[in-house]
Motif scaffolding. Structure first.
Motif, PDB file in Angstrom:
ATOM      1  N   SER A 140     -87.015  20.192 -52.732  1.00 34.76           N
ATOM      2  CA  SER A 140     -86.433  19.006 -53.342  1.00 34.76           C
ATOM      3  C   SER A 140     -85.038  18.779 -52.762  1.00 34.76           C
ATOM      4  CB  SER A 140     -86.365  19.203 -54.849  1.00 34.76           C
ATOM      5  OG  SER A 140     -85.804  18.085 -55.477  1.00 34.76           O
ATOM      6  N   LYS A 141     -84.718  17.517 -52.423  1.00 36.88           N
ATOM      7  CA  LYS A 141     -83.431  17.206 -51.812  1.00 36.88           C
ATOM      8  C   LYS A 141     -82.774  16.045 -52.536  1.00 36.88           C
ATOM      9  CE  LYS A 141     -85.299  18.539 -47.301  1.00 36.88           C
ATOM     10  NZ  LYS A 141     -85.646  18.068 -45.947  1.00 36.88           N
ATOM     11  N   TYR A 142     -81.450  16.044 -52.509  1.00 37.19           N
ATOM     12  CA  TYR A 142     -80.674  14.957 -53.096  1.00 37.19           C
ATOM     13  C   TYR A 142     -79.690  14.417 -52.056  1.00 37.19           C
ATOM     14  CZ  TYR A 142     -82.267  16.233 -57.795  1.00 37.19           C
ATOM     15  OH  TYR A 142     -83.043  16.491 -58.915  1.00 37.19           O
ATOM     16  N   TYR A 143     -79.496  13.073 -52.086  1.00 38.16           N
ATOM     17  CA  TYR A 143     -78.531  12.418 -51.215  1.00 38.16           C
ATOM     18  C   TYR A 143     -77.613  11.548 -52.082  1.00 38.16           C
ATOM     19  CZ  TYR A 143     -81.912  13.609 -47.558  1.00 38.16           C
ATOM     20  OH  TYR A 143     -82.772  14.269 -46.724  1.00 38.16           O
ATOM     21  N   ASP A 144     -76.334  11.453 -51.675  1.00 41.79           N
ATOM     22  CA  ASP A 144     -75.455  10.513 -52.369  1.00 41.79           C
ATOM     23  C   ASP A 144     -75.627   9.127 -51.760  1.00 41.79           C
ATOM     24  OD1 ASP A 144     -73.964  10.357 -50.020  1.00 41.79           O
ATOM     25  OD2 ASP A 144     -72.380  11.701 -50.738  1.00 41.79           O
ATOM     26  N   LEU A 145     -74.848   8.144 -52.260  1.00 44.39           N
ATOM     27  CA  LEU A 145     -75.030   6.765 -51.804  1.00 44.39           C
ATOM     28  C   LEU A 145     -74.490   6.523 -50.397  1.00 44.39           C
ATOM     29  CD1 LEU A 145     -74.422   4.717 -55.068  1.00 44.39           C
ATOM     30  CD2 LEU A 145     -76.551   5.529 -54.054  1.00 44.39           C
ATOM     31  N   GLN A 146     -73.825   7.504 -49.829  1.00 49.21           N
ATOM     32  CA  GLN A 146     -73.405   7.398 -48.438  1.00 49.21           C
ATOM     33  C   GLN A 146     -74.425   8.044 -47.483  1.00 49.21           C
ATOM     34  OE1 GLN A 146     -70.927   8.300 -50.901  1.00 49.21           O
ATOM     35  NE2 GLN A 146     -70.675   6.069 -50.838  1.00 49.21           N
ATOM     36  N   LYS A 197     -91.611  16.230 -52.857  1.00 49.61           N
ATOM     37  CA  LYS A 197     -92.816  16.253 -52.028  1.00 49.61           C
ATOM     38  C   LYS A 197     -93.637  14.976 -52.180  1.00 49.61           C
ATOM     39  CE  LYS A 197     -96.740  19.151 -50.769  1.00 49.61           C
ATOM     40  NZ  LYS A 197     -97.443  20.418 -51.001  1.00 49.61           N
ATOM     41  N   ASP A 198     -93.570  14.371 -53.391  1.00 49.09           N
ATOM     42  CA  ASP A 198     -94.385  13.184 -53.636  1.00 49.09           C
ATOM     43  C   ASP A 198     -93.640  11.887 -53.341  1.00 49.09           C
ATOM     44  OD1 ASP A 198     -92.583  13.452 -55.679  1.00 49.09           O
ATOM     45  OD2 ASP A 198     -93.997  12.976 -57.285  1.00 49.09           O
ATOM     46  N   GLY A 199     -92.460  11.970 -52.734  1.00 51.45           N
ATOM     47  CA  GLY A 199     -91.776  10.731 -52.340  1.00 51.45           C
ATOM     48  C   GLY A 199     -90.309  10.718 -52.715  1.00 51.45           C
ATOM     49  N   ARG A 200     -89.664   9.556 -52.533  1.00 47.06           N
ATOM     50  CA  ARG A 200     -88.255   9.386 -52.835  1.00 47.06           C
ATOM     51  C   ARG A 200     -88.076   8.393 -53.963  1.00 47.06           C
ATOM     52  NH1 ARG A 200     -88.272   9.057 -46.994  1.00 47.06           N
ATOM     53  NH2 ARG A 200     -87.265  10.863 -46.080  1.00 47.06           N
ATOM     54  N   ARG A 201     -87.034   8.620 -54.777  1.00 42.61           N
ATOM     55  CA  ARG A 201     -86.770   7.701 -55.889  1.00 42.61           C
ATOM     56  C   ARG A 201     -85.299   7.729 -56.232  1.00 42.61           C
ATOM     57  NH1 ARG A 201     -89.815  11.820 -57.335  1.00 42.61           N
ATOM     58  NH2 ARG A 201     -91.664  10.516 -57.341  1.00 42.61           N
ATOM     59  N   ILE A 202     -84.821   6.665 -56.850  1.00 43.30           N
ATOM     60  CA  ILE A 202     -83.456   6.622 -57.355  1.00 43.30           C
ATOM     61  C   ILE A 202     -83.383   7.426 -58.642  1.00 43.30           C
ATOM     62  CG2 ILE A 202     -81.627   5.125 -58.218  1.00 43.30           C
ATOM     63  CD1 ILE A 202     -82.810   2.896 -56.488  1.00 43.30           C
ATOM     64  N   LYS A 203     -82.351   8.271 -58.771  1.00 49.90           N
ATOM     65  CA  LYS A 203     -82.214   9.090 -59.965  1.00 49.90           C
ATOM     66  C   LYS A 203     -80.773   8.974 -60.504  1.00 49.90           C
ATOM     67  CE  LYS A 203     -83.686  13.559 -61.785  1.00 49.90           C
ATOM     68  NZ  LYS A 203     -84.395  14.804 -61.486  1.00 49.90           N
ATOM     69  N   THR A 204     -80.635   8.656 -61.785  1.00 51.37           N
ATOM     70  CA  THR A 204     -79.334   8.555 -62.423  1.00 51.37           C
ATOM     71  C   THR A 204     -79.111   9.775 -63.301  1.00 51.37           C
ATOM     72  OG1 THR A 204     -79.528   6.160 -62.469  1.00 51.37           O
ATOM     73  CG2 THR A 204     -77.863   7.134 -63.884  1.00 51.37           C
ATOM     74  N   LEU A 205     -77.964  10.433 -63.104  1.00 46.09           N
ATOM     75  CA  LEU A 205     -77.661  11.649 -63.869  1.00 46.09           C
ATOM     76  C   LEU A 205     -76.392  11.442 -64.688  1.00 46.09           C
ATOM     77  CD1 LEU A 205     -78.357  14.299 -61.110  1.00 46.09           C
ATOM     78  CD2 LEU A 205     -79.891  13.584 -62.925  1.00 46.09           C
ATOM     79  N   TYR A 209     -78.141   8.945 -57.484  1.00 45.01           N
ATOM     80  CA  TYR A 209     -78.506   9.710 -56.304  1.00 45.01           C
ATOM     81  C   TYR A 209     -79.908   9.310 -55.836  1.00 45.01           C
ATOM     82  CZ  TYR A 209     -74.645  12.655 -57.883  1.00 45.01           C
ATOM     83  OH  TYR A 209     -73.414  13.108 -58.277  1.00 45.01           O
ATOM     84  N   ILE A 210     -80.185   9.639 -54.592  1.00 48.19           N
ATOM     85  CA  ILE A 210     -81.546   9.519 -54.070  1.00 48.19           C
ATOM     86  C   ILE A 210     -82.172  10.904 -54.149  1.00 48.19           C
ATOM     87  CG2 ILE A 210     -82.983   8.851 -52.113  1.00 48.19           C
ATOM     88  CD1 ILE A 210     -81.277   6.600 -53.281  1.00 48.19           C
ATOM     89  N   HIS A 211     -83.281  11.000 -54.881  1.00 49.51           N
ATOM     90  CA  HIS A 211     -83.976  12.269 -55.031  1.00 49.51           C
ATOM     91  C   HIS A 211     -85.227  12.240 -54.174  1.00 49.51           C
ATOM     92  CE1 HIS A 211     -86.539  15.170 -57.602  1.00 49.51           C
ATOM     93  NE2 HIS A 211     -85.844  15.846 -56.716  1.00 49.51           N
ATOM     94  N   GLY A 233     -77.970  21.446 -52.805  1.00 48.65           N
ATOM     95  CA  GLY A 233     -78.574  21.718 -54.106  1.00 48.65           C
ATOM     96  C   GLY A 233     -78.596  20.482 -54.981  1.00 48.65           C
ATOM     97  N   GLU A 234     -78.799  20.669 -56.284  1.00 48.54           N
ATOM     98  CA  GLU A 234     -78.862  19.559 -57.219  1.00 48.54           C
ATOM     99  C   GLU A 234     -77.462  19.048 -57.548  1.00 48.54           C
ATOM    100  OE1 GLU A 234     -81.151  20.284 -60.668  1.00 48.54           O
ATOM    101  OE2 GLU A 234     -82.906  21.045 -59.566  1.00 48.54           O
ATOM    102  N   PRO A 235     -77.337  17.746 -57.886  1.00 52.08           N
ATOM    103  CA  PRO A 235     -76.014  17.205 -58.236  1.00 52.08           C
ATOM    104  C   PRO A 235     -75.425  17.889 -59.465  1.00 52.08           C
ATOM    105  CG  PRO A 235     -77.633  15.461 -57.879  1.00 52.08           C
ATOM    106  CD  PRO A 235     -78.394  16.739 -57.920  1.00 52.08           C
ATOM    107  N   ARG A 236     -74.115  18.101 -59.439  1.00 50.57           N
ATOM    108  CA  ARG A 236     -73.435  18.700 -60.588  1.00 50.57           C
ATOM    109  C   ARG A 236     -72.651  17.667 -61.387  1.00 50.57           C
ATOM    110  NH1 ARG A 236     -70.993  24.376 -58.081  1.00 50.57           N
ATOM    111  NH2 ARG A 236     -72.997  25.218 -57.364  1.00 50.57           N
TER     112      ARG A 236
END
Length: 425
Positions: free
Chosen positions: A392-398, A417-425, A412-414, A404-407
């Motif tokens: 599992s990978k996370y990217y910021d908006l840049q 294995k099953d794809g990418r999605r926008i995730k709000t934490l 973020y973009i998460h 690792g996971e956002p703290r």
């Protein structure tokens, strides 16, 4: 402010979603003779001498890391005495099914001949010789369509299709030895016929395999201006990818290849390039004029180490050219000859296994380095059949990948294995 932020999220998300589609990187080889070696129960070993029980599975393992395989297809090779020329449709279908079942991308290479089709030999199949040009156009359409439909119905749909093999001077010239119907960039003669044949073949590909990419394969990598002229002549043809053969001993040094690739990027910016054939000798290279045109043994010795060095230098050069997105080794499965192995009449000595020890050469393990690139400031994710340990990978908006996971809270973009999605934490 919210609208601006949402726009930024959509833009980054779109970039991440499209990265793989735009820059799908492939590495592999043409393994058209593998079933014959398997039928002869020829042993394959890794570099350390451990026996390989399934070569195709080994090729997709982490050790090798291939994700694409190529297979050639002849019309009726039954009368050819070369044991490498055996790939009719009945031979190709089970091999293609295996390739797809193992999760590889499949490149199907139509030869449109009963024997080797290359720049000097583009002989019309014997059963097609009585056809005039109009009938030949219908025949290539029907044949291409029928073959592809059989593959689709068998669960072996090609992902990439070559409509011809090394067709630098046209194809379907006629009877063996004829000089008619050849195409040269300095003349307009025969080009309308050649173009019409390619369009008919491409039409069949689009109808039966609409998601497959069409490749037009030539081998003038050593002649940048000629290469440009060929694809300029083919401007009206519907295709997706420029396919090239590159063998240093026929096509000159890497600087020449670089000039060709730069020329293609400049002249055809919307076309990706696949190196659909390459190889280098590890022993017994022929003399110049007796099988090769250039001797680079002082640069890359004719040895397993020299073969590895060639591979490394080739990949280093290819990575400089963003238009190049695939690399295939030709006949990697070559693996000896002798009383217990009548697969070949003669050794070729450019494969990735040693003909005597049957051990893998180090070049086999270098090819996956072609996949190791970064794109647009974001680590390019190459999720393919070899991705058995996808994380599992996370990217910021840049577009920067997090460790690792956002703290912290945020958007973020998460990527899972099953794809990418926008995730709000």
């Amino acid at each position: 402010m919210k609208k601006t932020l949402l726009s930024a999220v959509i833009a980054v998300f779109g970039m991440l979603l499209n990265a793989n589609a735009q820059e799908e990187l492939l590495v592999g080889g043409d393994i058209s003779v593998l079933p014959r070696y398997e039928a002869k129960k020829v042993s394959y070993y890794d570099q350390q001498g451990k026996k390989i029980t399934d070569v195709m599975q080994y090729l997709k393992s982490d050790a090798v890391g291939w994700n694409a395989l190529r297979v050639r297809l002849f019309v009726d090779p039954s009368g050819d005495s070369d044991p490498q020329v055996c790939q009719d449709l009945n031979y190709v279908v089970p091999l293609a099914k295996r390739i797809k079942a193992e999760g590889f991308k499949l490149l199907l290479d139509f030869h449109y001949s009963d024997t080797w089709a290359d720049p000097a030999k583009q002989w019309t199949p014997a059963s097609w010789l009585g056809l005039n040009d109009e009938q030949l156009k219908e025949k290539i359409y029907d044949y291409t369509k029928d073959c592809l439909q059989v593959l689709v119905d068998s669960g072996a749909t090609p992902d990439y299709i070559q409509t011809g093999n090394e067709i630098s001077y046209g194809m379907l010239w006629g009877q063996k030895g004829t000089t008619a119907n050849r195409c040269y960039t300095g003349s307009n003669a025969n080009w309308p016929r050649f173009i019409a044949l390619l369009k008919q073949a491409g039409k069949a590909c689009r109808e039966v395999c609409p998601d497959a990419k069409i490749i037009i394969h030539t081998e003038r990598a050593g002649k940048p201006s000629v290469l440009k002229g060929i694809y300029q002549k083919l401007a009206s043809v519907d295709y997706d990818i420029i396919g090239l053969s590159y063998y240093s001993f026929w096509h000159n040094n890497l600087a020449t290849l670089a000039s060709s690739l730069t020329q293609l990027a400049t002249s055809f910016p919307n076309k990706k390039v696949h190196i659909v054939e390459t190889a280098y000798y590890y022993q017994y290279q022929p003399a110049v004029g007796e099988g090769i045109d250039y001797d680079f043994s002082s640069t890359w010795p004719i040895s397993a180490a020299g073969q590895k060095a060639f591979t490394q230098d080739l990949i280093t050069e290819l990575k400089k050219h963003t238009n190049v997105t695939a690399l295939y080794w030709w006949f990697p499965e070559e693996n000896g000859n002798g009383p217990n192995n009548s697969v070949l009449n003669d050794w070729v000595n450019r494969g990735l296994w040693n003909n005597t020890s049957h051990k893998a050469h180090s070049a086999l393990y270098e090819l996956k380095e072609f996949l190791n690139r970064e794109s647009s400031g974001v680590e390019q994710h190459k999720m393919n059949s070899t991705d058995t340990k996808h994380e599992s990978k996370y990217y910021d908006l840049q577009g920067r990948r997090l460790n690792g996971e956002p703290r912290l809270g945020g958007i973020y973009i998460h990527e899972a294995k099953d794809g990418r999605r926008i995730k709000t934490l």
